[in-house]
Write an enzyme that holds these catalytic residues in place. Structure first.
Site, PDB file in Angstrom:
ATOM      1  N   GLY A  54       7.212  -5.881  -6.512  1.00 15.99           N
ATOM      2  CA  GLY A  54       5.678  -6.332  -6.891  1.00 15.99           C
ATOM      3  C   GLY A  54       5.531  -7.800  -6.650  1.00 15.99           C
ATOM      4  CB  CYS A  81      12.332  -5.657  -5.198  1.00 17.34           C
ATOM      5  SG  CYS A  81      11.878  -7.572  -4.618  1.00 17.34           S
ATOM      6  CE1 TYR A  82       7.501  -9.005 -11.827  1.00 15.09           C
ATOM      7  CE2 TYR A  82       7.740  -6.550 -12.596  1.00 15.09           C
ATOM      8  CZ  TYR A  82       7.351  -7.894 -12.752  1.00 15.09           C
ATOM      9  OH  TYR A  82       6.798  -8.290 -14.012  1.00 15.09           O
ATOM     10  CG  HIS A 171      12.059  -3.881  -0.735  1.00 13.05           C
ATOM     11  ND1 HIS A 171      11.142  -3.378  -1.364  1.00 13.05           N
ATOM     12  CD2 HIS A 171      11.942  -5.084  -0.720  1.00 13.05           C
ATOM     13  CE1 HIS A 171      10.415  -4.274  -1.950  1.00 13.05           C
ATOM     14  NE2 HIS A 171      11.025  -5.549  -1.494  1.00 13.05           N
ATOM     15  CD  GLU A 173      10.925   0.259  -0.907  1.00  7.42           C
ATOM     16  OE1 GLU A 173      10.274  -0.673  -1.398  1.00  7.42           O
ATOM     17  OE2 GLU A 173      12.237   0.237  -1.340  1.00  7.42           O
ATOM     18  CB  SER A 225     -13.782  14.448  10.251  1.00  6.40           C
ATOM     19  OG  SER A 225     -12.408  14.661  10.166  1.00  6.40           O
ATOM     20  N   GLY A 226     -13.166  16.898  12.556  1.00  4.04           N
ATOM     21  CA  GLY A 226     -12.525  16.966  13.751  1.00  4.04           C
ATOM     22  C   GLY A 226     -10.931  16.436  13.540  1.00  4.04           C
ATOM     23  N   GLY A 227     -10.797  15.944  12.399  1.00  2.64           N
ATOM     24  CA  GLY A 227      -9.369  15.428  12.326  1.00  2.64           C
ATOM     25  C   GLY A 227      -8.497  16.473  11.440  1.00  2.64           C
ATOM     26  CB  VAL A 228      -4.798  16.324  11.140  1.00  2.44           C
ATOM     27  CG1 VAL A 228      -3.774  17.253  10.372  1.00  2.44           C
ATOM     28  CG2 VAL A 228      -4.543  16.100  12.673  1.00  2.44           C
ATOM     29  CG  ASP A 229      -6.297  13.902   7.001  1.00  2.00           C
ATOM     30  OD1 ASP A 229      -4.937  14.259   7.351  1.00  2.00           O
ATOM     31  OD2 ASP A 229      -6.540  12.871   6.859  1.00  2.00           O
ATOM     32  CB  SER A 230     -11.605  17.621   7.369  1.00  6.14           C
ATOM     33  OG  SER A 230     -11.587  17.414   8.573  1.00  6.14           O
ATOM     34  CB  ALA A 231      -8.703  20.752  10.665  1.00  4.80           C
ATOM     35  CE  LYS A 371      -3.076  12.158   9.516  1.00  3.08           C
ATOM     36  NZ  LYS A 371      -4.576  12.336   9.431  1.00  3.08           N
TER      37      LYS A 371
END
Length: 515
Positions: A54, A81-82, A171, A173, A225-231, A371
């Protein structure tokens, strides 16, 4: 119910990457901001806790702290880190400002064996890590010992093995710490003893049951929307409740070449999901006429999307629930340090707020996923690889790939050029190696010579980036032969373009989307 790791977020721009690495190891985790950490700790009853980095300084009054209950619970804790600094301060150590700062790559010297390093690092070895700190620990709490150092961090990694408390100044990650994911895996598996039971098959079963319980006999409307998420959200919900779901695909006229046809064919033909296709391109393009400012474009598209969607919802009638492709990063950002909960129709993903007058309950089956996990779930559900593996394409579509005013002529030029670019990428077998590729019709026209005549036409920009996390990225290193072929095809096949350029800037950590 999966064993859970709680990640307490102190505001690092890469906290989401900690969660991604933990999930990649097959362990479920959730991020909660430090302001809500007491409640989250009590509710989740985690089997381990990770404290993020942070921007604050532990030495300042009122800087954030972890709940004391975390250290009293007898569970493993890992400070980054923090997170290391507040752990040290809260347990009786000391943190000071004004010492040597470290930003960027550093070399870590492993001093002692540790469960954190098991099978990864051995004493006497030196390894690359990524540092980003101004303060540093100058005195350890009782029970801790140094397990690794760097040139400017004498307590670069420390451990209290008996209490299973570990902390690092670097870090683990980020991809710039090559072995970092393995250290996080050691923490959740070997130290916390958690199993790899976070799978998309298990998530699919659990979420289908949740959707059925939430919706019961109600009706759901989903904006595609035509995108992956809504599909993926739509296919999952359809598997749960069948024809109680109706999808609405608002075609705003700003999609790539043939994308609208592909969406309709997939949902009507392949899945037989009830679908309403609304061609609203005239409405959208009329509203965007003369608009140049990018934020005004977004808001205009969002407003009209809501208007069209709401009109269709009323026409269909009877829907009590609205399905959205909300992802976990959206959830995290909606409870950030400066913002509050946001309710947004996700047309990938920035199309305006959901009007309260619609009075619909939300169904968000992807809100726990990143994602890459959505793509994995899509494959689990049987969505075609060509669809699941699509590059990200934001809701405003080509509107943000045309700086300045949008016209039909510009859209036609960009669609054709973008199609040529992606076709060549696929022919070269590079599509899956690239995170995102697209063309931009720049607000520049140049004089050129084509054959025996002069032209005064548009300049087209090409963009392609690589990424493993969607937060940091670099340009894709096409060879000149490939770029030459693409430029030649575009200039020969797309009337209105006489010059093609390739963008080779990089994307720094913390910026989320290329636009």
């Amino acid at each position: 119910m999966n064993d859970t790791v709680l990640i307490i977020d102190f505001g690092s721009q890469v906290t989401q990457l900690i969660a991604r690495r933990v999930r990649e190891s097959g362990v479920y985790c959730e991020i909660h901001p430090f302001q809500n950490a007491d409640d989250a700790f009590a509710k989740l009853k985690p089997k381990a806790v990770i404290l993020s980095g942070g921007p604050a300084s532990v030495t300042e009054a009122a800087s954030p702290r972890a709940p004391d209950a975390v250290f009293a619970a007898g569970i493993p804790v890992f400070g980054i880190c923090y997170g290391q600094q507040t752990m040290a301060e809260q347990l009786g150590g000391k943190v000071e400002s004004g010492h040597h700062r470290e930003f960027g790559r550093a070399l870590l010297d492993v001093r002692k064996p540790s469960a954190l390093f098991d099978g990864v690092w051995t004493p006497g070895e030196r390894h690359q890590v990524w540092m980003s700190h101004g303060d540093r620990v100058t005195r350890l709490p009782d029970g801790f010992e140094v397990i690794a150092t760097s040139e400017n961090a004498p307590y670069a990694a420390v451990a209290d093995e008996s209490r299973r408390f570990y902390a690092v100044q670097f870090h683990p990650e980020v991809v710039h710490t090559p072995d970092g994911a393995r250290l996080l895996s050691n923490f959740v598996h070997k130290i916390a003893g958690l199993k790899s039971d976070w799978t998309m098959a298990a998530y699919r079963r659990e979420m289908i049951a949740r959707v059925r319980a939430q919706v019961a006999k109600g009706r759901v409307i989903c904006g595609l929307s035509g995108g992956v998420d809504s599909a993926v959200a739509a296919v999952l919900i359809h598997e749960a409740i069948g024809d109680q779901l109706t999808c609405v695909f608002v075609d705003h006229g700003l999609m790539r070449q043939q994308e609208a046809e592909q969406v309709v064919d997939l949902f009507r033909g392949h899945y037989n999901i009830p679908l309403v296709h609304v061609d609203a391109s005239e409405q959208f393009l009329g509203a965007l006429a003369g608009v140049s400012d990018p934020e005004t474009k977004r808001k205009t598209i969002g407003k009209h999307f809501i208007d069209v969607f709401e009109a269709e919802a009323k026409r269909i009638g009877g829907a009590e629930f609205l399905a959205q492709g909300t992802l976990y990063p959206d959830v995290i950002e909606s409870v950030s340090f400066t913002g509050g909960p946001s309710v947004t129709i996700k047309s990938h993903h920035n199309v305006g707020g959901l009007p309260e007058r619609m009075n619909m309950k939300l169904v968000e089956p992807l809100r726990e996923l990143f994602k890459d996990e959505v793509r994995a779930l899509g494959r689990e559900l049987g969505l075609p690889d060509a669809f699941v593996g699509r590059h990200p394409f934001p809701g405003p579509g080509l509107a943000i790939r045309i700086p300045g005013e949008i016209t039909r002529d510009k859209l036609d030029i960009l669609r054709k050029a973008d199609a040529v670019y992606l076709d060549e990428i696929r022919k070269a077998g590079l599509y899956d190696a690239i995170w995102q590729a697209f063309a931009v019709l720049l607000p520049v026209r140049t004089v050129g010579v084509m054959g025996d005549g002069r032209t005064y036409d548009h300049v087209l920009g090409l963009r392609a980036v690589t990424s493993v996390d969607g937060m940091t990225a670099d340009f894709f290193p096409f060879d000149m032969g490939f770029l030459g072929r693409v430029a030649t095809r575009i200039i020969n096949e797309v009337r209105g373009v006489n010059r093609v350029v390739y963008d080779v800037t990089s994307k720094p950590p913390g910026t989320i989307e290329w636009e």
